[in-house]
Design a protein around this motif. Structure first.
Motif, PDB file in Angstrom:
ATOM      1  N   TYR A  51      41.671  78.596 -38.176  1.00 50.08           N
ATOM      2  CA  TYR A  51      40.325  79.160 -38.251  1.00 50.08           C
ATOM      3  C   TYR A  51      40.327  80.316 -39.247  1.00 50.08           C
ATOM      4  CZ  TYR A  51      42.239  82.843 -35.243  1.00 50.08           C
ATOM      5  OH  TYR A  51      43.019  83.854 -34.735  1.00 50.08           O
ATOM      6  N   VAL A  52      39.148  80.853 -39.520  1.00 49.55           N
ATOM      7  CA  VAL A  52      39.000  82.001 -40.419  1.00 49.55           C
ATOM      8  C   VAL A  52      38.212  83.089 -39.689  1.00 49.55           C
ATOM      9  CG1 VAL A  52      38.029  82.840 -42.598  1.00 49.55           C
ATOM     10  CG2 VAL A  52      39.037  80.541 -42.477  1.00 49.55           C
ATOM     11  N   LYS A  53      38.690  84.341 -39.818  1.00 51.14           N
ATOM     12  CA  LYS A  53      37.959  85.484 -39.266  1.00 51.14           C
ATOM     13  C   LYS A  53      37.986  86.621 -40.280  1.00 51.14           C
ATOM     14  CE  LYS A  53      37.974  89.153 -35.844  1.00 51.14           C
ATOM     15  NZ  LYS A  53      38.551  89.755 -34.628  1.00 51.14           N
ATOM     16  N   PRO A  54      36.837  87.042 -40.785  1.00 50.01           N
ATOM     17  CA  PRO A  54      36.800  88.181 -41.697  1.00 50.01           C
ATOM     18  C   PRO A  54      37.255  89.466 -41.015  1.00 50.01           C
ATOM     19  CG  PRO A  54      34.829  86.858 -41.937  1.00 50.01           C
ATOM     20  CD  PRO A  54      35.532  86.367 -40.702  1.00 50.01           C
ATOM     21  N   HIS A  55      37.721  90.399 -41.834  1.00 52.39           N
ATOM     22  CA  HIS A  55      38.278  91.661 -41.338  1.00 52.39           C
ATOM     23  C   HIS A  55      37.391  92.851 -41.690  1.00 52.39           C
ATOM     24  CE1 HIS A  55      41.057  95.069 -40.911  1.00 52.39           C
ATOM     25  NE2 HIS A  55      40.722  95.402 -42.148  1.00 52.39           N
ATOM     26  N   ASP A  72      38.317  74.132 -46.574  1.00 52.62           N
ATOM     27  CA  ASP A  72      38.432  73.142 -45.502  1.00 52.62           C
ATOM     28  C   ASP A  72      37.251  73.329 -44.557  1.00 52.62           C
ATOM     29  OD1 ASP A  72      39.016  71.527 -43.353  1.00 52.62           O
ATOM     30  OD2 ASP A  72      41.071  72.242 -43.095  1.00 52.62           O
ATOM     31  N   ASP A  73      36.279  72.429 -44.646  1.00 50.32           N
ATOM     32  CA  ASP A  73      35.075  72.613 -43.833  1.00 50.32           C
ATOM     33  C   ASP A  73      35.270  72.267 -42.364  1.00 50.32           C
ATOM     34  OD1 ASP A  73      35.106  69.852 -43.870  1.00 50.32           O
ATOM     35  OD2 ASP A  73      33.243  69.641 -45.022  1.00 50.32           O
ATOM     36  N   SER A  74      36.511  71.940 -41.980  1.00 52.04           N
ATOM     37  CA  SER A  74      36.797  71.740 -40.550  1.00 52.04           C
ATOM     38  C   SER A  74      37.282  73.032 -39.885  1.00 52.04           C
ATOM     39  CB  SER A  74      37.849  70.642 -40.356  1.00 52.04           C
ATOM     40  OG  SER A  74      39.137  71.083 -40.758  1.00 52.04           O
ATOM     41  N   LEU A  75      37.494  74.082 -40.691  1.00 48.57           N
ATOM     42  CA  LEU A  75      37.961  75.350 -40.139  1.00 48.57           C
ATOM     43  C   LEU A  75      36.812  76.099 -39.471  1.00 48.57           C
ATOM     44  CD1 LEU A  75      40.265  76.698 -43.004  1.00 48.57           C
ATOM     45  CD2 LEU A  75      40.996  75.784 -40.794  1.00 48.57           C
ATOM     46  N   PRO A  76      36.940  76.466 -38.192  1.00 49.07           N
ATOM     47  CA  PRO A  76      35.909  77.293 -37.559  1.00 49.07           C
ATOM     48  C   PRO A  76      35.895  78.690 -38.169  1.00 49.07           C
ATOM     49  CG  PRO A  76      37.292  76.203 -35.914  1.00 49.07           C
ATOM     50  CD  PRO A  76      37.974  76.048 -37.238  1.00 49.07           C
ATOM     51  N   LEU A  77      34.741  79.333 -38.096  1.00 50.12           N
ATOM     52  CA  LEU A  77      34.583  80.703 -38.557  1.00 50.12           C
ATOM     53  C   LEU A  77      34.263  81.580 -37.356  1.00 50.12           C
ATOM     54  CD1 LEU A  77      34.363  82.601 -41.078  1.00 50.12           C
ATOM     55  CD2 LEU A  77      31.899  82.203 -40.963  1.00 50.12           C
ATOM     56  N   VAL A  78      35.058  82.619 -37.135  1.00 50.43           N
ATOM     57  CA  VAL A  78      34.834  83.552 -36.034  1.00 50.43           C
ATOM     58  C   VAL A  78      33.889  84.642 -36.512  1.00 50.43           C
ATOM     59  CG1 VAL A  78      35.934  85.173 -34.434  1.00 50.43           C
ATOM     60  CG2 VAL A  78      37.105  83.042 -35.049  1.00 50.43           C
ATOM     61  N   ALA A  79      32.822  84.900 -35.726  1.00 44.42           N
ATOM     62  CA  ALA A  79      31.787  85.826 -36.191  1.00 44.42           C
ATOM     63  C   ALA A  79      31.090  86.489 -35.009  1.00 44.42           C
ATOM     64  CB  ALA A  79      30.762  85.077 -37.034  1.00 44.42           C
ATOM     65  N   LEU A  80      30.393  87.575 -35.322  1.00 46.58           N
ATOM     66  CA  LEU A  80      29.606  88.294 -34.332  1.00 46.58           C
ATOM     67  C   LEU A  80      28.341  87.500 -34.011  1.00 46.58           C
ATOM     68  CD1 LEU A  80      29.928  91.183 -32.987  1.00 46.58           C
ATOM     69  CD2 LEU A  80      28.128  91.910 -34.568  1.00 46.58           C
ATOM     70  N   GLY A 134      24.643  86.398 -33.563  1.00 48.39           N
ATOM     71  CA  GLY A 134      23.425  86.855 -34.202  1.00 48.39           C
ATOM     72  C   GLY A 134      23.579  87.341 -35.626  1.00 48.39           C
ATOM     73  N   SER A 135      24.751  87.205 -36.190  1.00 44.91           N
ATOM     74  CA  SER A 135      25.010  87.705 -37.544  1.00 44.91           C
ATOM     75  C   SER A 135      24.493  86.747 -38.612  1.00 44.91           C
ATOM     76  CB  SER A 135      26.508  87.931 -37.743  1.00 44.91           C
ATOM     77  OG  SER A 135      27.231  86.720 -37.567  1.00 44.91           O
ATOM     78  N   ALA A 136      24.288  87.297 -39.805  1.00 51.49           N
ATOM     79  CA  ALA A 136      23.873  86.468 -40.933  1.00 51.49           C
ATOM     80  C   ALA A 136      24.917  85.418 -41.255  1.00 51.49           C
ATOM     81  CB  ALA A 136      23.614  87.352 -42.160  1.00 51.49           C
ATOM     82  N   VAL A 137      26.189  85.799 -41.178  1.00 49.84           N
ATOM     83  CA  VAL A 137      27.235  84.835 -41.527  1.00 49.84           C
ATOM     84  C   VAL A 137      27.296  83.694 -40.522  1.00 49.84           C
ATOM     85  CG1 VAL A 137      29.192  85.929 -40.333  1.00 49.84           C
ATOM     86  CG2 VAL A 137      29.575  84.630 -42.444  1.00 49.84           C
ATOM     87  N   ALA A 138      27.016  83.972 -39.245  1.00 45.80           N
ATOM     88  CA  ALA A 138      26.990  82.894 -38.261  1.00 45.80           C
ATOM     89  C   ALA A 138      25.878  81.905 -38.585  1.00 45.80           C
ATOM     90  CB  ALA A 138      26.811  83.470 -36.862  1.00 45.80           C
ATOM     91  N   ALA A 139      24.703  82.423 -38.959  1.00 43.11           N
ATOM     92  CA  ALA A 139      23.590  81.546 -39.311  1.00 43.11           C
ATOM     93  C   ALA A 139      23.902  80.739 -40.563  1.00 43.11           C
ATOM     94  CB  ALA A 139      22.321  82.377 -39.518  1.00 43.11           C
ATOM     95  N   GLN A 140      24.472  81.395 -41.582  1.00 49.06           N
ATOM     96  CA  GLN A 140      24.818  80.699 -42.812  1.00 49.06           C
ATOM     97  C   GLN A 140      25.883  79.632 -42.580  1.00 49.06           C
ATOM     98  OE1 GLN A 140      23.484  81.042 -45.898  1.00 49.06           O
ATOM     99  NE2 GLN A 140      21.989  82.520 -45.149  1.00 49.06           N
ATOM    100  N   ALA A 141      26.851  79.959 -41.733  1.00 47.99           N
ATOM    101  CA  ALA A 141      27.925  79.008 -41.446  1.00 47.99           C
ATOM    102  C   ALA A 141      27.388  77.771 -40.732  1.00 47.99           C
ATOM    103  CB  ALA A 141      29.002  79.683 -40.608  1.00 47.99           C
ATOM    104  N   ARG A 142      26.541  77.978 -39.753  1.00 48.50           N
ATOM    105  CA  ARG A 142      25.964  76.826 -39.041  1.00 48.50           C
ATOM    106  C   ARG A 142      25.126  75.973 -39.988  1.00 48.50           C
ATOM    107  NH1 ARG A 142      25.076  80.868 -34.784  1.00 48.50           N
ATOM    108  NH2 ARG A 142      26.588  80.481 -33.105  1.00 48.50           N
ATOM    109  N   ALA A 143      24.373  76.619 -40.871  1.00 45.71           N
ATOM    110  CA  ALA A 143      23.548  75.874 -41.822  1.00 45.71           C
ATOM    111  C   ALA A 143      24.406  75.025 -42.764  1.00 45.71           C
ATOM    112  CB  ALA A 143      22.680  76.838 -42.629  1.00 45.71           C
ATOM    113  N   ALA A 144      25.631  75.502 -43.028  1.00 42.07           N
ATOM    114  CA  ALA A 144      26.546  74.772 -43.917  1.00 42.07           C
ATOM    115  C   ALA A 144      27.381  73.733 -43.159  1.00 42.07           C
ATOM    116  CB  ALA A 144      27.470  75.755 -44.624  1.00 42.07           C
ATOM    117  N   GLY A 145      27.187  73.640 -41.857  1.00 38.39           N
ATOM    118  CA  GLY A 145      27.909  72.653 -41.067  1.00 38.39           C
ATOM    119  C   GLY A 145      29.238  73.122 -40.515  1.00 38.39           C
TER     120      GLY A 145
END
Length: 251
Positions: free
Chosen positions: A107-111, A136-144, A146-157
């Motif tokens: 997975y990926v988690k920003p710092h 690798d679009d199969s990698l989950p993204l760890v996010a806060l 309600g964040s913008a990045v969570a919304a963008q990530a979901r929109a990108a699949g």
């Protein structure tokens, strides 16, 4: 009931040692390994990945701004295309070192400042998402939540794993109290453990003004660089066990 516990590790650099990585890794289910931009060097990264592999703990790419001097805790106004390439570079480097250590990036988690910036900075959020999709679009993204990045990530699949923070104070809007403010980091193991149980079992945490903040997450972060991190993680594990919650990696 189960919850993932993650921690930031692999943040030593050269002769500078930060945290007790092996002890922390034994207490969590996911290890966010620094990728060399905010902390970490190749030997530290490979050693940390090997420790995670021995413990059966998954490895995540803890990507950040190119800011060793500031430990990645300073906002950088990086051009989106450059930020995308920086994140691709970091994930790729960790993939190679993890593979050499007998494991893989899961997975990926920003710092740090990057994590906090992409709560609301849409362009940088898109840049991070583009990087993960490119690698690798199969990698989950760890996010806060309600964040913008969570919304963008979901929109990108992308799969989004929402997280809470065990040892950080919250503002009423569900974001974290900036580290520059007093009381932003919590140090009492008993109090932190009780907060985590509340987050996981009651789906709530108390903000600094006393108001409840709804929490619906799959992972809880216990910072590996916090003084007393091992004692805090030990108390959290014990409190979760007493509450009937199993610690296991998110699925």
């Amino acid at each position: 009931m189960q919850i993932d516990l993650n921690s930031d590790v692999g943040e030593s650099f050269g002769a500078w040692t930060l945290g007790d990585d092996e002890a922390v890794i034994d207490l969590v289910s996911s290890a966010n390994v620094a990728c060399g931009f905010h902390a970490g060097d190749p030997s530290t990264i490979r050693r940390t990945c090997a420790a995670a592999a021995r413990a059966g703990v998954r490895v995540g790419a803890h990507v950040g701004y190119r800011d060793l001097a500031g430990f990645g805790r300073r906002f950088l106004d990086v051009a989106p295309a450059e930020l995308t390439d920086d994140v691709v570079y970091q994930v790729g480097a960790l993939q190679a070192l993890a593979r050499a250590a007998g494991t893989e990036v899961a997975y990926v988690k920003p710092h740090g400042a990057l994590y906090n910036a992409i709560v609301g900075h849409v362009e940088q959020a898109r840049a991070v998402v583009r990087a993960v999709v490119a690698v690798d679009d199969s990698l989950p993204l760890v996010a806060l939540p309600g964040s913008a990045v969570a919304a963008q990530a979901r929109a990108a699949g992308l799969r989004v794993v929402t997280e809470a923070f065990a040892d950080r104070a919250y503002l009423p809007d569900g974001t974290l109290v900036p580290r520059t403010r007093p009381g932003a980091v919590l140090h009492d193991p008993v109090a932190v453990a009780a907060r985590v149980v509340g987050m996981v079992v009651e789906h709530s945490v108390t903000a600094v003004d006393g108001t409840p903040v709804a929490v619906d997450v799959e992972s809880v972060c216990v910072h590996g660089d916090t003084p007393g991190a091992v004692a805090i993680a030990t108390a959290v594990r014990a409190a979760l066990a007493d509450a009937g919650v199993r610690v296991a990696g998110f699925v």
